[in-house]
Design a protein around this motif. Structure first.
Motif, PDB file in Angstrom:
ATOM      1  N   TYR A 177       5.119  -0.394   0.498  1.00 25.46           N
ATOM      2  CA  TYR A 177       4.333   0.648   0.348  1.00 25.46           C
ATOM      3  C   TYR A 177       2.273  -0.222  -0.287  1.00 25.46           C
ATOM      4  N   LEU A 178       2.888  -0.817  -0.985  1.00 25.30           N
ATOM      5  CA  LEU A 178       1.533  -2.172  -1.149  1.00 25.30           C
ATOM      6  C   LEU A 178       0.921  -3.027   0.134  1.00 25.30           C
ATOM      7  N   MET A 179       2.020  -2.969   0.930  1.00 27.55           N
ATOM      8  CA  MET A 179       2.023  -3.309   2.432  1.00 27.55           C
ATOM      9  C   MET A 179       0.429  -2.443   3.038  1.00 27.55           C
ATOM     10  N   ALA A 180       1.190  -1.341   3.208  1.00 29.94           N
ATOM     11  CA  ALA A 180       0.299  -0.206   3.343  1.00 29.94           C
ATOM     12  C   ALA A 180      -0.924   0.206   3.133  1.00 29.94           C
ATOM     13  N   LEU A 181      -0.680   0.314   1.810  1.00 30.05           N
ATOM     14  CA  LEU A 181      -1.931   0.202   1.304  1.00 30.05           C
ATOM     15  C   LEU A 181      -3.160  -0.346   0.290  1.00 30.05           C
ATOM     16  N   SER A 182      -2.664  -1.213  -0.021  1.00 32.12           N
ATOM     17  CA  SER A 182      -3.477  -2.390  -0.786  1.00 32.12           C
ATOM     18  C   SER A 182      -4.749  -3.119   0.420  1.00 32.12           C
ATOM     19  N   ASP A 183      -5.752  -3.188  -0.647  1.00 37.35           N
ATOM     20  CA  ASP A 183      -6.890  -3.572   0.382  1.00 37.35           C
ATOM     21  C   ASP A 183      -6.727  -5.512   0.387  1.00 37.35           C
ATOM     22  N   THR A 184      -5.716  -5.359   0.108  1.00 33.40           N
ATOM     23  CA  THR A 184      -5.982  -7.310  -0.194  1.00 33.40           C
ATOM     24  C   THR A 184      -4.430  -7.303  -0.320  1.00 33.40           C
TER      25      THR A 184
ATOM     26  N   PHE B 106      -1.629   7.426 -12.735  1.00 35.03           N
ATOM     27  CA  PHE B 106      -2.405   7.914 -13.059  1.00 35.03           C
ATOM     28  C   PHE B 106      -3.118   8.228 -13.922  1.00 35.03           C
ATOM     29  N   THR B 107      -1.717   9.069 -14.919  1.00 33.62           N
ATOM     30  CA  THR B 107      -2.352   9.729 -15.821  1.00 33.62           C
ATOM     31  C   THR B 107      -1.420   9.166 -16.958  1.00 33.62           C
ATOM     32  N   GLN B 108      -0.788   7.747 -17.339  1.00 32.34           N
ATOM     33  CA  GLN B 108      -0.975   6.622 -18.753  1.00 32.34           C
ATOM     34  C   GLN B 108      -1.503   5.654 -18.320  1.00 32.34           C
ATOM     35  N   ALA B 109      -2.268   5.666 -17.650  1.00 34.53           N
ATOM     36  CA  ALA B 109      -2.691   3.997 -17.453  1.00 34.53           C
ATOM     37  C   ALA B 109      -3.784   4.580 -18.550  1.00 34.53           C
ATOM     38  N   PRO B 110      -3.968   2.930 -18.841  1.00 34.62           N
ATOM     39  CA  PRO B 110      -5.978   3.072 -19.989  1.00 34.62           C
ATOM     40  C   PRO B 110      -6.507   2.685 -19.416  1.00 34.62           C
ATOM     41  N   ASP B 111      -7.506   2.634 -19.953  1.00 33.84           N
ATOM     42  CA  ASP B 111      -8.791   2.679 -19.458  1.00 33.84           C
ATOM     43  C   ASP B 111      -9.034   0.576 -19.752  1.00 33.84           C
ATOM     44  N   VAL B 112      -9.297   0.014 -19.118  1.00 33.47           N
ATOM     45  CA  VAL B 112      -9.016  -1.211 -19.060  1.00 33.47           C
ATOM     46  C   VAL B 112     -10.033  -2.306 -17.719  1.00 33.47           C
ATOM     47  N   SER B 113     -10.399  -2.850 -18.408  1.00 37.49           N
ATOM     48  CA  SER B 113     -10.889  -3.606 -16.786  1.00 37.49           C
ATOM     49  C   SER B 113      -9.557  -3.861 -15.606  1.00 37.49           C
TER      50      SER B 113
ATOM     51  N   GLN C 178      -0.763   6.350  -6.357  1.00 39.87           N
ATOM     52  CA  GLN C 178      -0.989   5.923  -8.118  1.00 39.87           C
ATOM     53  C   GLN C 178      -2.213   5.071  -8.163  1.00 39.87           C
ATOM     54  N   LEU C 179      -0.997   4.243  -7.577  1.00 40.09           N
ATOM     55  CA  LEU C 179      -2.111   2.364  -8.209  1.00 40.09           C
ATOM     56  C   LEU C 179      -3.800   2.256  -7.539  1.00 40.09           C
ATOM     57  N   HIS C 180      -3.563   2.918  -6.332  1.00 36.96           N
ATOM     58  CA  HIS C 180      -4.622   3.020  -5.469  1.00 36.96           C
ATOM     59  C   HIS C 180      -5.103   3.822  -5.412  1.00 36.96           C
TER      60      HIS C 180
ATOM     61  N   THR D 264       7.805   3.239  -6.559  1.00 37.88           N
ATOM     62  CA  THR D 264       8.032   3.881  -6.433  1.00 37.88           C
ATOM     63  C   THR D 264       6.851   4.615  -4.535  1.00 37.88           C
ATOM     64  N   ALA D 265       6.899   4.950  -4.021  1.00 36.35           N
ATOM     65  CA  ALA D 265       5.711   5.311  -3.096  1.00 36.35           C
ATOM     66  C   ALA D 265       4.639   6.243  -3.952  1.00 36.35           C
ATOM     67  N   ASP D 266       5.458   6.769  -4.888  1.00 36.38           N
ATOM     68  CA  ASP D 266       4.000   8.069  -4.951  1.00 36.38           C
ATOM     69  C   ASP D 266       3.198   6.764  -6.375  1.00 36.38           C
ATOM     70  N   GLN D 267       3.992   6.139  -7.112  1.00 35.39           N
ATOM     71  CA  GLN D 267       3.724   5.034  -7.885  1.00 35.39           C
ATOM     72  C   GLN D 267       2.771   3.910  -7.279  1.00 35.39           C
ATOM     73  N   VAL D 268       2.693   3.857  -6.039  1.00 40.64           N
ATOM     74  CA  VAL D 268       1.862   2.818  -4.944  1.00 40.64           C
ATOM     75  C   VAL D 268       0.673   3.532  -4.988  1.00 40.64           C
TER      76      VAL D 268
END
Length: 182
Positions: A124-131, A69-76, A93-95, A87-91
């Protein structure tokens, strides 16, 4: 609306190939993408997303301490290979990236290990992913491959050991559920 996507499969179903194709499609439309892969995966060199078909691209790496979340660039779009190692926390952050910053995040990875146990990142991806999308592969018996088994240098199945042992076709086979339990 941006989403968090999880595209999973057994090994050798073309996850990295699909990721590289998505990157190409975005860039062909003049949009910027950012690729990540697990620092632990060194099969083709650290920081490389590589298809078994040949195409390869450089990617930033993540380990268990990386903060998306803090290190991702502003991209498409953000593309993550070997997402089972998140990790669970990283998932989370991506969500959050998808829903707060509006950046689509597409993760590619395995659902389970060689013993049929889930990877934390995949859980955690199975739990939090929208698709959630399954990429298909075929077992040697002709049924859909959904599992992975680890094999020795002699081709014998290994049924104990560390969850993570980086390797390719020389270490793993993709099988259907029936063949998994043989």
């Amino acid at each position: 609306m941006a989403k968090l996507y999880f595209r999973y499969s057994a090994m050798n179903a073309g996850k990295s190939t699909a990721l590289l194709q998505v990157a190409h499609n975005y860039e062909e439309q003049g949009q910027n993408v950012f690729l990540y892969t697990a620092a632990i995966d060194h099969r083709y060199g650290v920081g490389k997303v590589t298809s078994r078909l040949g195409p390869q691209r450089d990617a930033a790496t993540f380990d268990g301490q990386f903060d998306f979340f803090t290190q991702a660039p502003d991209v498409s779009c953000i593309l993550v290979d070997e997402a089972q190692f998140l990790t669970a926390d990283q998932v989370r952050q991506l969500h959050k990236l998808a829903h707060v910053r509006g950046i689509p995040v597409i993760c590619y990875g395995l659902r389970s290990d060689f013993l049929g146990e889930p990877f934390s990142g995949s859980t955690y991806l199975m739990a939090l992913s929208d698709t959630i999308e399954e990429l298909k592969n075929i077992c040697t018996c002709g049924k859909k491959a959904t599992m992975n088994i680890r094999v020795s240098e002699q081709g014998q199945r290994i049924t104990e050991g560390a969850q993570i042992d980086i390797g390719g076709n020389e270490r793993y086979q993709h099988v259907c559920g029936r063949c998994f339990y043989k």
